[in-house]
Design a protein around this motif. Structure first.
Motif, PDB file in Angstrom:
ATOM      1  N   GLN A  38      -1.601   4.803   3.789  1.00 48.62           N
ATOM      2  CA  GLN A  38      -1.118   4.588   5.142  1.00 48.62           C
ATOM      3  C   GLN A  38      -0.322   5.830   5.545  1.00 48.62           C
ATOM      4  N   VAL A  39      -0.951   6.693   6.306  1.00 45.51           N
ATOM      5  CA  VAL A  39      -0.352   7.980   6.643  1.00 45.51           C
ATOM      6  C   VAL A  39       0.372   7.898   7.985  1.00 45.51           C
ATOM      7  N   HIS A  40       1.574   8.454   8.010  1.00 44.10           N
ATOM      8  CA  HIS A  40       2.350   8.574   9.243  1.00 44.10           C
ATOM      9  C   HIS A  40       2.716  10.043   9.382  1.00 44.10           C
ATOM     10  N   ALA A  41       2.078  10.728  10.312  1.00 45.89           N
ATOM     11  CA  ALA A  41       2.323  12.154  10.521  1.00 45.89           C
ATOM     12  C   ALA A  41       3.354  12.347  11.621  1.00 45.89           C
ATOM     13  N   LEU A  42       4.383  13.140  11.324  1.00 39.29           N
ATOM     14  CA  LEU A  42       5.429  13.444  12.302  1.00 39.29           C
ATOM     15  C   LEU A  42       5.390  14.943  12.561  1.00 39.29           C
ATOM     16  N   CYS A  43       5.242  15.330  13.830  1.00 37.09           N
ATOM     17  CA  CYS A  43       4.976  16.725  14.141  1.00 37.09           C
ATOM     18  C   CYS A  43       5.585  17.107  15.493  1.00 37.09           C
ATOM     19  N   ALA A  59       0.823  -1.208   0.000  1.00 31.30           N
ATOM     20  CA  ALA A  59       0.000   0.000   0.000  1.00 31.30           C
ATOM     21  C   ALA A  59       0.860   1.262   0.000  1.00 31.30           C
ATOM     22  N   LEU A  60       0.316   2.322  -0.563  1.00 29.50           N
ATOM     23  CA  LEU A  60       0.979   3.624  -0.527  1.00 29.50           C
ATOM     24  C   LEU A  60       1.121   4.072   0.928  1.00 29.50           C
ATOM     25  N   ARG A  61       2.348   4.345   1.334  1.00 29.48           N
ATOM     26  CA  ARG A  61       2.599   4.854   2.680  1.00 29.48           C
ATOM     27  C   ARG A  61       3.232   6.241   2.549  1.00 29.48           C
ATOM     28  N   ILE A  62       2.747   7.178   3.362  1.00 27.94           N
ATOM     29  CA  ILE A  62       3.238   8.552   3.298  1.00 27.94           C
ATOM     30  C   ILE A  62       3.715   8.982   4.672  1.00 27.94           C
ATOM     31  N   HIS A  63       4.973   9.354   4.749  1.00 28.60           N
ATOM     32  CA  HIS A  63       5.521   9.951   5.955  1.00 28.60           C
ATOM     33  C   HIS A  63       5.472  11.460   5.766  1.00 28.60           C
ATOM     34  N   ALA A  78      -4.475  19.036   7.187  1.00 29.47           N
ATOM     35  CA  ALA A  78      -5.323  18.908   5.995  1.00 29.47           C
ATOM     36  C   ALA A  78      -4.821  17.788   5.095  1.00 29.47           C
ATOM     37  N   PHE A  79      -3.505  17.760   4.877  1.00 26.34           N
ATOM     38  CA  PHE A  79      -2.952  16.722   4.011  1.00 26.34           C
ATOM     39  C   PHE A  79      -3.116  15.339   4.635  1.00 26.34           C
ATOM     40  N   SER A  80      -2.832  15.209   5.914  1.00 24.90           N
ATOM     41  CA  SER A  80      -2.931  13.907   6.581  1.00 24.90           C
ATOM     42  C   SER A  80      -4.360  13.387   6.559  1.00 24.90           C
ATOM     43  N   ARG A  81      -5.313  14.261   6.800  1.00 27.09           N
ATOM     44  CA  ARG A  81      -6.713  13.842   6.800  1.00 27.09           C
ATOM     45  C   ARG A  81      -7.156  13.404   5.413  1.00 27.09           C
ATOM     46  N   LEU A  82      -6.780  14.146   4.381  1.00 26.41           N
ATOM     47  CA  LEU A  82      -7.182  13.800   3.024  1.00 26.41           C
ATOM     48  C   LEU A  82      -6.537  12.489   2.576  1.00 26.41           C
ATOM     49  N   ALA A  83      -5.239  12.351   2.815  1.00 24.66           N
ATOM     50  CA  ALA A  83      -4.535  11.129   2.409  1.00 24.66           C
ATOM     51  C   ALA A  83      -5.079   9.917   3.149  1.00 24.66           C
ATOM     52  N   ASN A  84      -5.424  10.094   4.417  1.00 26.61           N
ATOM     53  CA  ASN A  84      -6.002   9.000   5.192  1.00 26.61           C
ATOM     54  C   ASN A  84      -7.369   8.609   4.647  1.00 26.61           C
ATOM     55  N   ALA A  85      -8.184   9.609   4.287  1.00 22.93           N
ATOM     56  CA  ALA A  85      -9.506   9.326   3.718  1.00 22.93           C
ATOM     57  C   ALA A  85      -9.387   8.613   2.376  1.00 22.93           C
ATOM     58  N   ALA A 102      -6.147  23.221   1.894  1.00 22.10           N
ATOM     59  CA  ALA A 102      -6.953  22.203   1.215  1.00 22.10           C
ATOM     60  C   ALA A 102      -6.458  21.971  -0.209  1.00 22.10           C
ATOM     61  N   THR A 103      -6.171  23.051  -0.925  1.00 22.87           N
ATOM     62  CA  THR A 103      -5.686  22.914  -2.303  1.00 22.87           C
ATOM     63  C   THR A 103      -4.303  22.282  -2.333  1.00 22.87           C
ATOM     64  N   LEU A 104      -3.457  22.670  -1.388  1.00 18.73           N
ATOM     65  CA  LEU A 104      -2.135  22.049  -1.301  1.00 18.73           C
ATOM     66  C   LEU A 104      -2.268  20.552  -1.066  1.00 18.73           C
ATOM     67  N   ALA A 105      -3.184  20.153  -0.184  1.00 14.69           N
ATOM     68  CA  ALA A 105      -3.374  18.737   0.120  1.00 14.69           C
ATOM     69  C   ALA A 105      -3.794  17.964  -1.125  1.00 14.69           C
ATOM     70  N   ILE A 106      -4.764  18.497  -1.874  1.00 12.89           N
ATOM     71  CA  ILE A 106      -5.229  17.828  -3.095  1.00 12.89           C
ATOM     72  C   ILE A 106      -4.115  17.758  -4.123  1.00 12.89           C
ATOM     73  N   SER A 107      -3.403  18.874  -4.295  1.00 13.72           N
ATOM     74  CA  SER A 107      -2.330  18.951  -5.282  1.00 13.72           C
ATOM     75  C   SER A 107      -1.230  17.937  -4.999  1.00 13.72           C
ATOM     76  N   LEU A 108      -0.802  17.867  -3.740  1.00 13.68           N
ATOM     77  CA  LEU A 108       0.285  16.963  -3.373  1.00 13.68           C
ATOM     78  C   LEU A 108      -0.156  15.510  -3.411  1.00 13.68           C
TER      79      LEU A 108
END
Length: 324
Positions: free
Chosen positions: A182-187, A157-161, A171-178, A291-297
């Motif tokens: 497989q989202v891994h957010a580091l903050c 599966a696609l995994r995104i760190h 915004a990006f983490s929520r969109l990619a998760n939806a 939101a637009t950045l999240a969709i674009s990326l």
């Protein structure tokens, strides 16, 4: 998850086996003219009528289920054409083409679970599909339908760190998760980590600017930096560029990226690592809101991940490059 994935089909087959329910694996093995689905697309049908997957916008799925249940009753697999050239003249595909579907009853549970185990271990898997059996293929290489069998490959599966803070990261983490990645957010912000974790997103707190709390990645993963301030990049970005991934990117203007490259060069980061870093991220230029950045990326990451999925074979050179 917005739609069924190939691994979902395998998990459905495995779950039905646990329940003692027989199944049929249906695979698209040939396309005549146009089709909304590609070769290798699959659907699973259970003896109790449950199904997962599709081959059209709902035009033939009921017929496929009926055929699958008859296949279970008959006890032997076969290929059926739908659309152009089909004996079912009342079933037509909206694209005007035709598709050949392979019906394989009672696919071997051991083979299905071996493939799932490989995918869970972040390794590619391949199944050889025939009318009467499903076996694990020795080589992870797509082999087209030859009238007797087809070898279909499955990719981890696609995994995104995603590293960052603020609304761009959330915004990006929520969109990619939806979407189903497989989202891994580091903050560095504990509150943000807690908010994302409450949504079922894997999170890791970054306590200091000097140590990247990410030690493992692979060629089916993307690493993206969503920090607006470059102070978090100074030590973390060089460490991230040393990890394998099909995509390394960081947001920012051309001026920001130029300064970033100068800093990496001044820090003696290897040239081959610096070359991995994207100068522009996303498909939409000059985004100005989260939101637009999240969709674009996300669109760019999915497009490049799908390019990996469409490789017809793995070469030693390709794997070596991906592991650098």
């Amino acid at each position: 998850m917005v739609a069924t994935t190939p691994s979902d089909i395998l998990r459905f087959l495995s779950a039905c086996a646990d329940e003692g329910v027989e199944t049929v694996l249906v695979t698209l093995v040939a396309v005549i003219g146009g089709s909304s689905r590609g070769i290798g697309t699959q659907m699973a049908v259970a003896a109790d009528g449950r199904r997962l997957g599709s081959f059209s916008g709902g035009c033939i799925e009921d017929a496929v289920v009926a055929e699958a249940l008859e296949t279970l009753s008959d006890g032997w697999g076969h290929v059926v054409r739908y659309g152009i050239g089909s004996p079912y003249i009342d079933l037509r595909l909206p694209c005007g083409g035709g598709i050949d579907l392979l019906f394989t009853p009672r696919p071997a549970t051991a083979s299905i679970r071996t493939a799932l185990d490989l995918l869970e271990a972040r390794q590619p898997a391949a199944l050889r599909l025939e009318c009467d059996r499903v076996t694990v293929a020795g080589d992870v290489e797509e082999v087209l339908w030859n009238g007797e069998s087809l070898t279909h490959c499955y990719q981890p599966a696609l995994r995104i760190h995603a590293l960052g803070q603020g609304e761009d990261l959330t915004a990006f983490s929520r969109l990619a998760n939806a979407f189903g990645a497989q989202v891994h957010a580091l903050c560095p912000d504990i509150g943000t980590c807690m908010d994302l974790a409450a949504l079922g997103i894997a999170t890791t707190h970054i306590p200091v600017r000097t140590t990247l709390p990410l030690t493992a990645s692979d060629r089916w993963s993307a690493i993206v930096f969503l920090f607006h301030g470059r102070d978090w990049e100074e030590h973390l970005l060089p460490q991230a560029l040393a990890l394998p991934a099909f995509y390394h990117g960081a947001i920012g203007s051309r001026r920001t990226h130029s300064a970033r490259l100068e800093a990496l060069q001044a820090s003696s980061v290897p040239k081959e690592h610096i070359a991995r870093l994207r100068g522009h991220v996303g498909l939409i230029p000059a985004t100005r809101d989260p939101a637009t950045l999240a969709i674009s990326l996300l669109a760019e990451l999915v497009a490049e991940y799908n390019t990996l999925a469409h490789w017809t074979y793995w070469t030693g050179e390709t794997l070596a490059q991906a592991d650098q």
